[in-house]
Motif scaffolding. Structure first.
Motif, PDB file in Angstrom:
ATOM      1  N   TYR A 234       0.858  -1.195   0.000  1.00 56.61           N
ATOM      2  CA  TYR A 234       0.000   0.000   0.000  1.00 56.61           C
ATOM      3  C   TYR A 234       0.892   1.242   0.000  1.00 56.61           C
ATOM      4  O   TYR A 234       0.794   2.106   0.859  1.00 56.61           O
ATOM      5  CB  TYR A 234      -0.925  -0.028   1.229  1.00 56.61           C
ATOM      6  CG  TYR A 234      -2.196   0.784   1.042  1.00 56.61           C
ATOM      7  CD1 TYR A 234      -3.231   0.320   0.244  1.00 56.61           C
ATOM      8  CD2 TYR A 234      -2.349   2.023   1.669  1.00 56.61           C
ATOM      9  CE1 TYR A 234      -4.388   1.059   0.067  1.00 56.61           C
ATOM     10  CE2 TYR A 234      -3.509   2.763   1.502  1.00 56.61           C
ATOM     11  CZ  TYR A 234      -4.514   2.271   0.695  1.00 56.61           C
ATOM     12  OH  TYR A 234      -5.671   3.011   0.523  1.00 56.61           O
TER      13      TYR A 234
ATOM     14  N   LEU B 137      -0.875  -6.965   3.671  1.00 57.36           N
ATOM     15  CA  LEU B 137       0.363  -6.305   4.111  1.00 57.36           C
ATOM     16  C   LEU B 137       1.131  -7.196   5.082  1.00 57.36           C
ATOM     17  O   LEU B 137       0.542  -8.051   5.746  1.00 57.36           O
ATOM     18  CB  LEU B 137       0.035  -4.968   4.777  1.00 57.36           C
ATOM     19  CG  LEU B 137      -0.601  -3.913   3.860  1.00 57.36           C
ATOM     20  CD1 LEU B 137      -1.084  -2.724   4.670  1.00 57.36           C
ATOM     21  CD2 LEU B 137       0.372  -3.467   2.783  1.00 57.36           C
TER      22      LEU B 137
ATOM     23  N   GLU C 228       1.762  -4.396  10.615  1.00 58.82           N
ATOM     24  CA  GLU C 228       0.753  -3.400  10.962  1.00 58.82           C
ATOM     25  C   GLU C 228       1.439  -2.051  11.162  1.00 58.82           C
ATOM     26  O   GLU C 228       1.416  -1.487  12.260  1.00 58.82           O
ATOM     27  CB  GLU C 228      -0.034  -3.864  12.185  1.00 58.82           C
ATOM     28  CG  GLU C 228      -0.806  -5.130  11.867  1.00 58.82           C
ATOM     29  CD  GLU C 228      -1.685  -5.651  12.995  1.00 58.82           C
ATOM     30  OE1 GLU C 228      -2.103  -4.839  13.842  1.00 58.82           O
ATOM     31  OE2 GLU C 228      -1.935  -6.869  12.999  1.00 58.82           O
TER      32      GLU C 228
ATOM     33  N   SER D  54       1.740   1.700   6.310  1.00 54.87           N
ATOM     34  CA  SER D  54       0.849   1.366   5.186  1.00 54.87           C
ATOM     35  C   SER D  54      -0.482   0.843   5.717  1.00 54.87           C
ATOM     36  O   SER D  54      -1.547   1.149   5.182  1.00 54.87           O
ATOM     37  CB  SER D  54       1.467   0.273   4.314  1.00 54.87           C
ATOM     38  OG  SER D  54       2.609   0.735   3.677  1.00 54.87           O
ATOM     39  N   TRP D  55      -0.405   0.065   6.758  1.00 55.53           N
ATOM     40  CA  TRP D  55      -1.607  -0.523   7.367  1.00 55.53           C
ATOM     41  C   TRP D  55      -2.522   0.602   7.860  1.00 55.53           C
ATOM     42  O   TRP D  55      -3.718   0.631   7.563  1.00 55.53           O
ATOM     43  CB  TRP D  55      -1.173  -1.423   8.530  1.00 55.53           C
ATOM     44  CG  TRP D  55      -2.257  -2.283   9.117  1.00 55.53           C
ATOM     45  CD1 TRP D  55      -3.293  -1.877   9.917  1.00 55.53           C
ATOM     46  CD2 TRP D  55      -2.412  -3.696   8.951  1.00 55.53           C
ATOM     47  NE1 TRP D  55      -4.082  -2.944  10.268  1.00 55.53           N
ATOM     48  CE2 TRP D  55      -3.556  -4.078   9.688  1.00 55.53           C
ATOM     49  CE3 TRP D  55      -1.695  -4.677   8.273  1.00 55.53           C
ATOM     50  CZ2 TRP D  55      -4.000  -5.405   9.752  1.00 55.53           C
ATOM     51  CZ3 TRP D  55      -2.139  -6.000   8.335  1.00 55.53           C
ATOM     52  CH2 TRP D  55      -3.278  -6.349   9.069  1.00 55.53           C
ATOM     53  N   LYS D  56      -1.890   1.555   8.571  1.00 53.75           N
ATOM     54  CA  LYS D  56      -2.660   2.701   9.105  1.00 53.75           C
ATOM     55  C   LYS D  56      -3.303   3.490   7.980  1.00 53.75           C
ATOM     56  O   LYS D  56      -4.463   3.900   8.067  1.00 53.75           O
ATOM     57  CB  LYS D  56      -1.717   3.640   9.887  1.00 53.75           C
ATOM     58  CG  LYS D  56      -1.572   3.260  11.330  1.00 53.75           C
ATOM     59  CD  LYS D  56      -0.835   4.360  12.098  1.00 53.75           C
ATOM     60  CE  LYS D  56       0.115   3.727  13.090  1.00 53.75           C
ATOM     61  NZ  LYS D  56       1.408   4.347  13.217  1.00 53.75           N
TER      62      LYS D  56
ATOM     63  N   PRO E 115      -7.197  -3.997   6.054  1.00 53.63           N
ATOM     64  CA  PRO E 115      -6.069  -4.806   5.581  1.00 53.63           C
ATOM     65  C   PRO E 115      -5.921  -6.080   6.402  1.00 53.63           C
ATOM     66  O   PRO E 115      -6.332  -6.117   7.574  1.00 53.63           O
ATOM     67  CB  PRO E 115      -4.866  -3.885   5.774  1.00 53.63           C
ATOM     68  CG  PRO E 115      -5.307  -2.792   6.666  1.00 53.63           C
ATOM     69  CD  PRO E 115      -6.781  -2.693   6.594  1.00 53.63           C
TER      70      PRO E 115
ATOM     71  N   HIS F 125      -3.057  -9.691   6.879  1.00 54.41           N
ATOM     72  CA  HIS F 125      -1.685 -10.097   6.610  1.00 54.41           C
ATOM     73  C   HIS F 125      -1.605 -10.783   5.229  1.00 54.41           C
ATOM     74  O   HIS F 125      -2.585 -11.382   4.781  1.00 54.41           O
ATOM     75  CB  HIS F 125      -1.160 -10.989   7.732  1.00 54.41           C
ATOM     76  CG  HIS F 125      -0.902 -10.196   8.984  1.00 54.41           C
ATOM     77  ND1 HIS F 125       0.189  -9.373   9.109  1.00 54.41           N
ATOM     78  CD2 HIS F 125      -1.622 -10.054  10.125  1.00 54.41           C
ATOM     79  CE1 HIS F 125       0.144  -8.763  10.286  1.00 54.41           C
ATOM     80  NE2 HIS F 125      -0.955  -9.150  10.931  1.00 54.41           N
TER      81      HIS F 125
END
Ligand code: NAD
Ligand code: XAI
Ligand code: MG
Ligand code: MG
Length: 335
Positions: free
Chosen positions: A28, A50, A53, A56-58, A67, A69
């Motif tokens: 991301y 992803l 965490e 990009s996760w946020k 998202p 894993h």
């Protein structure tokens, strides 16, 4: 005459071949965010996969995704899109994708590096295809939200289903590329031309041309601020005119003095020696030597990238830009 390229637009592409499929976007970042958002806005079923965490996760959560894993995204996916850094793709493929993917799931790339240089060896049961946008990720999103699209290249490497090209065009449509136009190519042609373009022109060439001109003026005793406006800041305005109206339009927009100086001194500076070096750069890409060197650099923790970025950040060009930032910001068009 050379064969004309095959170009596809919106009328040639349909979302139907992928509309009921689960599409896993792995990564991301630059392209991952743009693709995930554009594909979702095009009504497609996107899941973001992803590794950690982290940021990009946020960002994905902030954009309304949930998202998961990588391995969990891969397990559900009919189409797996690699939008993580080129150097990371083969490890993620080996450790997370290959052991978890459904048999026959599609493997999709935005650049041919890992397939062309044989870093990933996909199962023969998978369609393997590419949609390579010819522009940065942020622009892929920006153009899409404004009703346009960044052109792209499409290529098919493996086609056990017989439907790989229709699906590549569907993805291209989903990210907005067919609103502009999409050219059919091969993994080899995309990989080699993309690397050549970013090295000699878009990233390396243009930046070093601007820096060399800036430094020459400063060394001759001119004010860095004047040199910055002349050799770096005005580039956008000139390139914008080339983008809108071609070289002919740009030459019309500058004075006769600039035309004469440009048409003569341009060729004196960017001469046959430079062309020879461009050919050398192309040869290094075509022989696989550049790929080898980049893999080695990455395996050593990318020291050259780190040093290069640090040198540029501390350079007089960037210091001057920081000093001029307010003027540049104030001058930007307001609508
Ligand atoms: N940058 C561009 O605009 C552009 C344009 C055309 C094609 N491409 C191609 O698109 C692909 C993605 O490039 P990008 O620039 O968007 O990538 P990027 O560097 O922006 O990727 C960042 C994403 O990858 C994840 N990531 C980073 N390191 C990771 C690791 N070790 N393991 C797992 N995930 C990791 C990050 O969390 C983040 O979500 C590449 O194949 C690239 O050649 C990029
Ligand atoms: C945006 C570029 C330079 O066109 C792409 O090729 C990349 O690798 O980031
Ligand atoms: Mg590239
Ligand atoms: Mg490129």
């Amino acid at each position: 005459m050379k064969k004309l390229a095959k170009i596809y637009t919106d009328q040639d592409a349909s979302l139907d071949p992928i509309k009921d499929k689960k599409i896993a976007v792995l990564g991301y970042g630059n392209q991952g965010r743009a693709w995930a958002l554009n594909l979702r806005d095009s009504g497609l079923n996107v899941i973001v996969g992803l590794e950690r965490e982290g940021n990009s996760w946020k960002q994905a959560v902030q954009d309304g995704f949930q998202p998961v894993h990588t391995e969990d995204a891969v397990k559900q996916a009919d189409i797996i899109i690699f939008l993580i850094p080129d150097m990371v793709q083969r490890y993620v493929y080996r450790e997370k994708v290959q052991p978890n993917m459904k048999e026959g799931a599609d493997l999709v790339f935005a650049h041919g590096f890992n397939i062309h240089y044989k870093l990933i060896d996909p199962p023969s049961t998978s369609d393997v295809y590419m949609v390579a946008p010819k522009g940065p990720g942020a622009t892929v999103r920006d153009f899409y939200t404004k009703g346009g699209g960044v052109p792209a290249l499409v290529a098919v490497q493996q086609n056990p289903s017989g439907k790989a090209m229709e699906k590549a065009l569907a993805i291209a449509k989903g990210i907005g590329a067919t609103r502009a136009g999409v050219i059919e190519t091969t993994f080899k042609e995309e990989t080699e031309t993309d690397l050549f373009g970013e090295q000699t022109t878009l990233v390396g060439g243009v930046m070093e041309l601007m820096r060399s001109a800036f430094r020459t003026l400063v060394e001759l005793g001119y004010q860095p601020e004047v040199a910055y406006f002349e050799t770096i800041n005005e580039m956008k305005m000139i390139v914008d005119i080339i983008y809108e109206k071609g070289f002919t339009g740009m030459l019309k927009a500058v004075s006769d003095t600039a035309k004469y100086g440009g048409l003569t001194v341009g060729k004196f500076v960017i001469n046959e020696e430079v062309r020879k070096r461009m050919l050398e750069a192309a040869e290094k890409i075509r022989s696989g030597k550049f790929a080898e060197e980049w893999i080695e650099e990455y395996n050593r923790g990318s020291p050259t990238i780190k040093e290069g970025l640090e040198e540029i950040e501390n350079s007089l060009e960037e210091q001057t830009r920081r000093r001029l930032k307010e003027i540049i910001e104030r001058g930007k068009p307001k609508s």
